[in-house]
Scaffold this motif. Structure first.
Motif, PDB file in Angstrom:
ATOM      1  N   UNK A 192      -8.460  19.767   5.127  1.00 64.20           N
ATOM      2  CA  UNK A 192      -9.575  19.778   4.196  1.00 64.20           C
ATOM      3  C   UNK A 192     -10.385  18.195   4.206  1.00 64.20           C
ATOM      4  N   UNK A 193      -9.403  17.425   3.910  1.00 61.64           N
ATOM      5  CA  UNK A 193      -9.837  15.970   3.702  1.00 61.64           C
ATOM      6  C   UNK A 193     -10.662  15.613   5.178  1.00 61.64           C
ATOM      7  N   UNK A 194      -9.989  15.771   6.296  1.00 59.21           N
ATOM      8  CA  UNK A 194     -10.392  15.304   7.553  1.00 59.21           C
ATOM      9  C   UNK A 194     -11.701  16.043   7.694  1.00 59.21           C
ATOM     10  N   UNK A 195     -11.894  17.219   7.385  1.00 62.98           N
ATOM     11  CA  UNK A 195     -13.053  18.008   7.596  1.00 62.98           C
ATOM     12  C   UNK A 195     -14.211  17.383   6.825  1.00 62.98           C
ATOM     13  N   UNK A 196     -13.915  17.170   5.697  1.00 61.24           N
ATOM     14  CA  UNK A 196     -14.945  16.784   4.646  1.00 61.24           C
ATOM     15  C   UNK A 196     -15.231  15.196   5.088  1.00 61.24           C
ATOM     16  N   UNK A 200     -11.291  12.289  12.869  1.00 64.14           N
ATOM     17  CA  UNK A 200     -10.040  12.844  13.777  1.00 64.14           C
ATOM     18  C   UNK A 200      -8.754  12.679  13.479  1.00 64.14           C
ATOM     19  N   UNK A 201      -8.744  11.516  12.978  1.00 58.09           N
ATOM     20  CA  UNK A 201      -7.194  10.703  12.542  1.00 58.09           C
ATOM     21  C   UNK A 201      -7.183  10.144  11.113  1.00 58.09           C
ATOM     22  N   UNK A 216      -3.339  13.334  13.045  1.00 61.15           N
ATOM     23  CA  UNK A 216      -4.181  13.732  14.162  1.00 61.15           C
ATOM     24  C   UNK A 216      -4.943  15.015  13.838  1.00 61.15           C
ATOM     25  N   UNK A 217      -6.096  15.292  13.833  1.00 59.71           N
ATOM     26  CA  UNK A 217      -6.831  16.783  13.850  1.00 59.71           C
ATOM     27  C   UNK A 217      -6.183  17.653  14.972  1.00 59.71           C
TER      28      UNK A 217
END
Length: 294
Positions: A192-196, A200-201, A216-217
């Protein structure tokens, strides 16, 4: 059909075509992406529910100037996170990093050697103070090559970019503060944090902000998307919840690459409810309804 209509029709046709040749694995890749997005959506919903609840413990540490982190999982029996994979289970260790005084040419060499697009920047005590990426280096080169200089009344963002591009070390070029995640956070929270944040990392740090790994994603994707056996187990749980004891034996379920196939003979109302229940499972790609009315 006039010239404008011809142009519009052609534009619509071009938009409907893929921008690159269709590879044999493209369908599977898109299915995995759909399943990943579904899992991230569920994680976002869980985050919203958690924010509405009174916090039982601090979920971020800003004493060291770090950006907010994903909350650690309590992993206690009966908790929302019980049984979920954690970031520590999928993160890369050791993680490549660089000091804030490293010249930008050395940064470029390190990114190429590690084959990554971004690297955490750490201070003398290994605390993450920022992240430097290929984009930061490319922006520097682009500004230098263009010879463009923002005027006295130039846009504030343009002047900030120019000032950053004039830098020679990681401290000058990095994005700070860094967005980080705790090793005890769930994979869903990190996704969720990566998407927001469109990352990618993400650097993984302890509560003092010291670097302990990078996640990593791709690793998050693999951890979030369950195999077919896991999906089938949840589908069977839904069947037991919806069907009466006499109807259970009449329903057959198979799962392949996230696609659920339901077959058997049950009352139409039961079949409709069952299909709706299975379709709500986050990483189910499609429900094929082969049920017939009893």
């Amino acid at each position: 059909m006039n010239h404008h209509q011809n142009f519009s029709t052609g534009a619509d046709a071009r938009r409907s075509l893929p921008s690159r040749p269709w590879s044999p694995g493209e369908t599977a890749r898109q299915d995995r992406l759909v399943r990943y997005l579904g899992a991230v959506a569920v994680a976002a919903t869980q985050q919203a529910e958690m924010r509405e609840q009174p916090p039982s413990a601090p979920v971020s540490d800003t004493s060291s100037g770090q950006a907010p982190q994903a909350a650690p999982s309590s992993r206690q029996p009966g908790s929302v996170h019980a049984g979920l994979p954690l970031v520590r289970d999928v993160m890369d260790v050791p993680a490549a990093s660089l000091r804030d005084d490293l010249p930008y040419r050395e940064i470029a060499r390190l990114l190429a050697r590690e084959q990554v697009g971004a690297v955490p920047v750490v201070d003398a005590e290994d605390r993450v103070v920022g992240v430097v990426s290929e984009s930061d280096l490319l922006a520097k080169v682009a500004f230098e090559a263009s010879g463009h200089r923002p005027g006295r009344v130039g846009r504030l963002r343009e002047r900030r970019l120019y000032g950053k591009a004039r830098g020679e070390t990681a401290a000058d070029l990095m994005t700070s503060p860094a967005i980080t995640v705790l090793p005890g956070a769930t994979v869903a929270e990190a996704a969720w944090l990566a998407a927001l944040s469109r990352l990618k990392r993400i650097p993984v740090t302890d509560r003092e902000g010291r670097l302990v790994g990078v996640v990593g994603r791709d690793a998050l994707l693999q951890a979030l998307i369950r195999d077919d056996a896991g999906i089938q187990a949840e589908v069977e749980d839904r069947i037991r919840a919806v069907c009466s004891p006499g109807e259970l034996k009449a329903v057959e379920v198979t799962v392949h690459d996230g696609t659920v196939e339901l077959a058997g003979r049950v009352p139409s109302a039961t079949g409709a409810r069952l299909v709706a229940e299975v379709a709500e499972i986050a990483d189910v790609v499609e429900v094929k309804n082969l049920l017939t009315a009893a």
